[in-house]
Design an enzyme around this catalytic site. Structure first.
Site, PDB file in Angstrom:
ATOM      1  N   GLU A 118      41.348  38.731  50.781  1.00  0.00           N
ATOM      2  CA  GLU A 118      41.312  37.755  49.841  1.00  0.00           C
ATOM      3  C   GLU A 118      39.960  36.709  49.700  1.00  0.00           C
ATOM      4  O   GLU A 118      39.481  36.392  49.005  1.00  0.00           O
ATOM      5  CB  GLU A 118      42.252  36.569  50.166  1.00  0.00           C
ATOM      6  CG  GLU A 118      43.913  37.101  50.141  1.00  0.00           C
ATOM      7  CD  GLU A 118      44.476  37.621  48.886  1.00  0.00           C
ATOM      8  OE1 GLU A 118      43.304  37.396  47.639  1.00  0.00           O
ATOM      9  OE2 GLU A 118      45.458  37.949  48.687  1.00  0.00           O
ATOM     10  N   HIS A 167      49.114  43.783  48.272  1.00  0.00           N
ATOM     11  CA  HIS A 167      49.656  42.719  48.846  1.00  0.00           C
ATOM     12  C   HIS A 167      51.086  42.438  48.639  1.00  0.00           C
ATOM     13  O   HIS A 167      51.943  42.031  49.512  1.00  0.00           O
ATOM     14  CB  HIS A 167      48.809  41.449  48.546  1.00  0.00           C
ATOM     15  CG  HIS A 167      47.376  41.796  48.778  1.00  0.00           C
ATOM     16  ND1 HIS A 167      46.450  40.926  48.594  1.00  0.00           N
ATOM     17  CD2 HIS A 167      46.780  42.316  49.865  1.00  0.00           C
ATOM     18  CE1 HIS A 167      45.168  40.994  49.018  1.00  0.00           C
ATOM     19  NE2 HIS A 167      45.425  42.115  49.776  1.00  0.00           N
ATOM     20  N   TYR A 191      34.762  36.503  42.695  1.00  0.00           N
ATOM     21  CA  TYR A 191      34.667  35.545  41.748  1.00  0.00           C
ATOM     22  C   TYR A 191      33.700  34.570  41.824  1.00  0.00           C
ATOM     23  O   TYR A 191      33.312  34.077  40.768  1.00  0.00           O
ATOM     24  CB  TYR A 191      36.123  35.085  41.620  1.00  0.00           C
ATOM     25  CG  TYR A 191      37.316  35.869  41.302  1.00  0.00           C
ATOM     26  CD1 TYR A 191      37.105  36.814  40.360  1.00  0.00           C
ATOM     27  CD2 TYR A 191      38.332  36.188  42.225  1.00  0.00           C
ATOM     28  CE1 TYR A 191      37.807  37.788  39.907  1.00  0.00           C
ATOM     29  CE2 TYR A 191      39.297  37.425  41.770  1.00  0.00           C
ATOM     30  CZ  TYR A 191      38.961  38.057  41.021  1.00  0.00           C
ATOM     31  OH  TYR A 191      39.846  39.012  40.383  1.00  0.00           O
ATOM     32  N   HIS A 251      37.749  38.716  47.585  1.00  0.00           N
ATOM     33  CA  HIS A 251      38.038  38.388  46.154  1.00  0.00           C
ATOM     34  C   HIS A 251      37.409  36.992  45.916  1.00  0.00           C
ATOM     35  O   HIS A 251      36.782  36.760  44.764  1.00  0.00           O
ATOM     36  CB  HIS A 251      39.619  38.347  45.927  1.00  0.00           C
ATOM     37  CG  HIS A 251      40.146  39.690  46.263  1.00  0.00           C
ATOM     38  ND1 HIS A 251      41.588  39.892  46.251  1.00  0.00           N
ATOM     39  CD2 HIS A 251      39.891  40.814  46.624  1.00  0.00           C
ATOM     40  CE1 HIS A 251      42.127  40.947  46.482  1.00  0.00           C
ATOM     41  NE2 HIS A 251      40.739  41.520  46.932  1.00  0.00           N
ATOM     42  N   ASP A 271      42.504  32.998  44.309  1.00  0.00           N
ATOM     43  CA  ASP A 271      42.584  33.635  45.456  1.00  0.00           C
ATOM     44  C   ASP A 271      42.429  32.677  46.890  1.00  0.00           C
ATOM     45  O   ASP A 271      42.922  32.941  47.744  1.00  0.00           O
ATOM     46  CB  ASP A 271      41.571  34.654  45.486  1.00  0.00           C
ATOM     47  CG  ASP A 271      41.809  35.832  44.538  1.00  0.00           C
ATOM     48  OD1 ASP A 271      41.705  35.878  43.370  1.00  0.00           O
ATOM     49  OD2 ASP A 271      42.383  36.923  45.172  1.00  0.00           O
ATOM     50  N   GLU A 292      45.807  43.742  45.146  1.00  0.00           N
ATOM     51  CA  GLU A 292      46.812  42.690  44.958  1.00  0.00           C
ATOM     52  C   GLU A 292      48.080  43.662  45.116  1.00  0.00           C
ATOM     53  O   GLU A 292      49.245  43.162  45.544  1.00  0.00           O
ATOM     54  CB  GLU A 292      46.645  42.098  43.644  1.00  0.00           C
ATOM     55  CG  GLU A 292      45.395  41.014  43.522  1.00  0.00           C
ATOM     56  CD  GLU A 292      45.334  40.202  44.847  1.00  0.00           C
ATOM     57  OE1 GLU A 292      46.315  39.923  45.337  1.00  0.00           O
ATOM     58  OE2 GLU A 292      44.426  39.315  44.868  1.00  0.00           O
ATOM     59  N   GLU A 333      50.668  36.817  42.667  1.00  0.00           N
ATOM     60  CA  GLU A 333      49.804  37.765  42.704  1.00  0.00           C
ATOM     61  C   GLU A 333      50.440  38.911  41.578  1.00  0.00           C
ATOM     62  O   GLU A 333      49.722  39.806  41.122  1.00  0.00           O
ATOM     63  CB  GLU A 333      49.977  38.484  44.359  1.00  0.00           C
ATOM     64  CG  GLU A 333      49.142  37.680  44.971  1.00  0.00           C
ATOM     65  CD  GLU A 333      49.383  38.379  46.559  1.00  0.00           C
ATOM     66  OE1 GLU A 333      50.591  38.571  47.066  1.00  0.00           O
ATOM     67  OE2 GLU A 333      48.414  38.275  47.264  1.00  0.00           O
TER      68      GLU A 333
HETATM   69 FE   LIG Z   1      43.346  38.318  46.140  1.00  0.00          FE
HETATM   70 FE   LIG Z   2      46.296  38.825  47.077  1.00  0.00          FE
END
Ligand SMILES: [Fe+2]
Ligand SMILES: [Fe+2]
Length: 344
Positions: free
Chosen positions: A111, A223, A118, A114, A80, A220, A186
């Site tokens: 993002e 996006h 993670y 994200h 990401d 996602e 993505e």
């Molecule tokens: Fe993402």
């Molecule tokens: Fe994304």
């Protein structure tokens, strides 16, 4: 006394005309503003996801499953951040509409969430500092992850010296970058990664990861839908950009992305695991790639069916979970239809 006037620059004719358009009224692209408002309704935080609940499951994994999840989280460690960089360096720069830039600002925040998700995932799943450091360095050291990153960097680099999109050739280069990040990164690399998560979930494992993935998946999908809206808009404004050569380039790019993701699958699956192996992942990726091509108005090339029943209703299920949670937790009223990716 002389009166000095500041001439007002002409408004851009088209979305990819160079400049820094600021005028929101009259609004030229209300669709992008609607997407921004829809995205605001999807706010979630990493603290809402209970990843600790996965720790007992991790101890029960077979060596093959443990290898797979180790590689998967190593991919998540940097994926990401690469997308966020391209968003700032390329998309925000060249999509010349303040309402589209509102959406991109929101996407950048998502993002960041994200990346934080993670980071938390790796901190939870990999308590040993050496294992953690190795996962974050995978983008340099593990060939199947490095090759995917290099594919992304190549398409970032392909537009880096483009200061303004002056010519048709400049605009085609930009479109290839935009399509690469939406359809290949993505829309294919991440969709591949999500399939492994839902494969674990279908076997009753790693529900914390699946919960966070539901929300990432939804983000996602949006996006990608926004990027495809941009493509549709450019196609309507400048149809001559969408010639046979662009179709050939997009198809070749998707084929290359499928091969890169398959190399990753070979690394993750080895000789195969129950319900997950390189052959079924190939079919799944080919099916997804065909859907991306069709959405972009190009001919599908593989003709494969989706072999993963656990992915079929993913979009619907995730949407239901999301709204149930929203309504019960915050009493946020959500009105109107929300566009999911047509494919899942
Ligand atoms: Fe993402
Ligand atoms: Fe994304």
């Amino acid at each position: 006394m002389p009166v000095t006037t500041h001439p007002t620059p002409a408004r851009p004719q088209n979305l990819l005309d160079p400049g820094f358009e600021l005028t929101l009224r009259p609004m030229r692209y209300p669709r992008f503003y609607e997407r921004y408002r829809d995205a605001i309704k999807n706010t979630w935080t990493v603290e809402e996801v209970d990843l600790q609940a996965d720790v007992p499951d991790l101890a029960r994994l077979t060596p093959g499953e443990r290898h797979l999840i180790g590689r998967l989280v190593a991919f998540f460690a940097t994926g990401d951040s690469i997308v966020a960089n391209n968003l700032v360096l390329t998309l925000y720069k060249h999509i010349n509409s303040p309402e589209a830039r509102l959406y991109l600002s929101r996407q950048l925040f998502e993002e960041a969430v994200h990346v934080q998700f993670y980071l938390t995932l790796l901190d939870t799943y990999l308590p040993d500092p050496d294992d953690r450091a190795a996962a974050f360095a995978a983008v340099e050291n593990i060939p199947s992850i490095r090759d995917k990153a290099e594919f992304c960097f190549r398409w970032i680099d392909s537009v880096q010296e483009l200061d303004r999109l002056r010519t048709k050739a400049d605009r085609r280069r930009f479109l290839l970058n935009l399509i690469c990040f939406a359809a290949c990164i993505e829309g294919l690399f991440f969709y591949g990664a999500f399939a492994y998560v839902y494969w674990f979930r279908s076997r009753g494992l790693l529900h914390g990861l699946a919960t966070g993935t539901n929300w990432v998946f939804r983000d996602e999908t949006m996006h990608m839908s926004f990027a495809f809206d941009v493509v549709d808009t450019v196609r309507a404004e400048e149809p001559d950009l969408f010639d046979e050569e662009l179709g050939r380039q997009v198809t070749a790019m998707l084929r290359e992305a499928v091969e890169a993701e398959l190399q990753f699958a070979r690394d993750l699956c080895g000789d195969g695991l129950p319900g997950m192996n390189t052959d079924s992942m190939r079919q799944y990726l080919e099916c997804v790639a065909d859907q991306r091509l069709a959405r972009l108005g190009f001919a599908p090339v593989y003709g494969s069916e989706n072999p993963f029943s656990f992915m079929e209703l993913q979009g619907v299920q995730e949407l239901t979970n999301f709204f149930e949670r929203r309504v019960s937790a915050y009493q946020v009223a959500v009105e109107g239809a929300v566009a999911l990716d047509e494919d899942f």
